[in-house]
Design a protein around this motif. Structure first.
Motif, PDB file in Angstrom:
ATOM      1  N   ASP A   1      -7.709   7.031   0.105  1.00  0.00           N
ATOM      2  CA  ASP A   1      -6.472   7.731   0.469  1.00  0.00           C
ATOM      3  C   ASP A   1      -5.201   6.945   0.180  1.00  0.00           C
ATOM      4  O   ASP A   1      -4.113   7.363   0.567  1.00  0.00           O
ATOM      5  CB  ASP A   1      -6.499   8.122   1.950  1.00  0.00           C
ATOM      6  CG  ASP A   1      -6.737   6.929   2.859  1.00  0.00           C
ATOM      7  OD1 ASP A   1      -7.015   5.825   2.332  1.00  0.00           O
ATOM      8  OD2 ASP A   1      -6.641   7.089   4.089  1.00  0.00           O
ATOM      9  N   TYR A   2      -5.314   5.808  -0.483  1.00  0.00           N
ATOM     10  CA  TYR A   2      -4.104   5.054  -0.823  1.00  0.00           C
ATOM     11  C   TYR A   2      -4.349   4.164  -2.035  1.00  0.00           C
ATOM     12  O   TYR A   2      -5.489   3.938  -2.447  1.00  0.00           O
ATOM     13  CB  TYR A   2      -3.616   4.215   0.368  1.00  0.00           C
ATOM     14  CG  TYR A   2      -4.536   3.064   0.746  1.00  0.00           C
ATOM     15  CD1 TYR A   2      -4.433   1.818   0.137  1.00  0.00           C
ATOM     16  CD2 TYR A   2      -5.513   3.233   1.732  1.00  0.00           C
ATOM     17  CE1 TYR A   2      -5.263   0.775   0.489  1.00  0.00           C
ATOM     18  CE2 TYR A   2      -6.356   2.195   2.091  1.00  0.00           C
ATOM     19  CZ  TYR A   2      -6.225   0.958   1.464  1.00  0.00           C
ATOM     20  OH  TYR A   2      -7.050  -0.074   1.802  1.00  0.00           O
TER      21      TYR A   2
ATOM     22  N   SER B   1       0.708   5.790  -0.327  1.00  0.00           N
ATOM     23  CA  SER B   1      -0.105   7.002  -0.367  1.00  0.00           C
ATOM     24  C   SER B   1      -0.382   7.396  -1.811  1.00  0.00           C
ATOM     25  O   SER B   1       0.448   7.179  -2.704  1.00  0.00           O
ATOM     26  CB  SER B   1       0.643   8.132   0.347  1.00  0.00           C
ATOM     27  OG  SER B   1       0.049   9.373   0.068  1.00  0.00           O
ATOM     28  N   LYS B   2      -1.524   7.992  -2.043  1.00  0.00           N
ATOM     29  CA  LYS B   2      -1.882   8.397  -3.409  1.00  0.00           C
ATOM     30  C   LYS B   2      -1.007   9.538  -3.911  1.00  0.00           C
ATOM     31  O   LYS B   2      -0.957   9.797  -5.120  1.00  0.00           O
ATOM     32  CB  LYS B   2      -3.357   8.800  -3.474  1.00  0.00           C
ATOM     33  CG  LYS B   2      -4.293   7.637  -3.201  1.00  0.00           C
ATOM     34  CD  LYS B   2      -5.743   8.029  -3.288  1.00  0.00           C
ATOM     35  CE  LYS B   2      -6.228   8.095  -4.695  1.00  0.00           C
ATOM     36  NZ  LYS B   2      -7.692   8.249  -4.793  1.00  0.00           N
ATOM     37  N   SER B   3      -0.318  10.191  -2.990  1.00  0.00           N
ATOM     38  CA  SER B   3       0.597  11.262  -3.404  1.00  0.00           C
ATOM     39  C   SER B   3       1.984  10.748  -3.753  1.00  0.00           C
ATOM     40  O   SER B   3       2.834  11.498  -4.213  1.00  0.00           O
ATOM     41  CB  SER B   3       0.712  12.302  -2.284  1.00  0.00           C
ATOM     42  OG  SER B   3       1.249  11.718  -1.108  1.00  0.00           O
ATOM     43  N   THR B   4       2.227   9.457  -3.549  1.00  0.00           N
ATOM     44  CA  THR B   4       3.538   8.865  -3.816  1.00  0.00           C
ATOM     45  C   THR B   4       3.631   8.444  -5.280  1.00  0.00           C
ATOM     46  O   THR B   4       2.720   7.784  -5.783  1.00  0.00           O
ATOM     47  CB  THR B   4       3.765   7.636  -2.921  1.00  0.00           C
ATOM     48  OG1 THR B   4       3.642   8.028  -1.558  1.00  0.00           O
ATOM     49  CG2 THR B   4       5.145   7.032  -3.168  1.00  0.00           C
TER      50      THR B   4
ATOM     51  N   GLN C   1       0.859  -1.188   0.000  1.00  0.00           N
ATOM     52  CA  GLN C   1       0.000   0.000   0.000  1.00  0.00           C
ATOM     53  C   GLN C   1       0.895   1.238   0.000  1.00  0.00           C
ATOM     54  O   GLN C   1       1.899   1.276   0.705  1.00  0.00           O
ATOM     55  CB  GLN C   1      -0.895   0.035   1.232  1.00  0.00           C
ATOM     56  CG  GLN C   1      -1.963  -1.031   1.261  1.00  0.00           C
ATOM     57  CD  GLN C   1      -2.855  -0.926   2.486  1.00  0.00           C
ATOM     58  OE1 GLN C   1      -2.780   0.035   3.236  1.00  0.00           O
ATOM     59  NE2 GLN C   1      -3.704  -1.910   2.686  1.00  0.00           N
TER      60      GLN C   1
END
Length: 231
Positions: free
Chosen positions: A79-80, A62-65, A60
């Motif tokens: 959120d992921y 983060s969606k910002s990664t 899993q």
């Protein structure tokens, strides 16, 4: 008087020892912590060097990664992401992904729904290997479309061809270098591979053929060309 002097001396010695012992203990503790930290750091480096990730491993993030190379998004949560490793795949292995995932080289879409894609790995194929795909798939390098219906494409791998080998394709397919059209109909083309030709080799082609580097038209009729390889 002598007893008082001895008592005073002993008291001074005790005070001196009590002051010096904590200082040494502190130095030892600090030194020990530094050693432990150095060992932990070294062990971490060793682990990072020997740890490997196998095809199919998931994690899993983060969606910002950013998505790492050779990983695809299999599930999108609020959120992921759940991502899966597809490096080291073998010919024919598949993975189901979110439609928005980036896909590494040599994968084609074999199933497409409104919710997900199923991708199949085609790296390592030999000349003539075929696969049926969804029509929205990208066509990898050295693959051609041999059949197109309203629902799917049939792709064929033409990498590693030898001089003279042929393939029949849809008319709109992209063809790699060193292929010429030997037959053209309203529905399809027949292509012939001319890579590896010897000097002076000739081949008869359709007049709409591309002319590969090193080949020249030595005969032209109303119906065909004769190409000759000059190197």
């Amino acid at each position: 008087m002598l007893k008082k002097s001895m008592v005073s001396a002993l008291g001074l010695l005790v005070v001196t020892m009590s002051l010096s012992i904590p200082t040494k203990a502190t130095e030892l503790t600090t030194s020990s912590q530094e050693t432990l930290l150095q060992n932990h750091s070294t062990d971490s480096r060793k682990v990072s060097r020997v740890t490997s990730v196998n095809f199919g491993a998931t994690r899993q993030i983060s969606k910002s990664t950013p998505i790492p190379p050779d990983w695809v998004i299999t599930t999108v949560m609020s959120d992921y992401y759940v991502i899966q490793y597809v490096g080291g795949a073998k010919l024919g292995q598949t993975v189901q992904t979110a439609r928005t995932t980036p896909i590494p080289k040599d994968w084609v879409i074999t199933v497409a729904t409104s919710d997900f894609f199923v991708w199949t790995y085609v790296g390592g194929a030999s000349f003539g290997y075929t696969i049926q795909t969804a029509k929205i798939t990208q066509v990898p390098e050295n693959w051609v479309i041999t059949l197109a219906t309203s629902d799917f494409y049939q792709l064929k791998y033409v990498g590693g061809a030898s001089f003279g080998q042929t393939v029949q394709t849809a008319k709109f397919t992209r063809i790699p270098a060193n292929w010429v059209i030997t037959q053209a109909t309203s529905d399809f083309f027949v292509w012939q591979y001319v890579g590896g030709a010897s000097y002076g080799t000739t081949v008869q082609t359709a007049k709409i053929t591309p002319i590969p580097p090193g080949w020249v038209i030595t005969t032209a009729t109303s119906d065909f060309y004769i190409l000759t390889y000059r190197g």
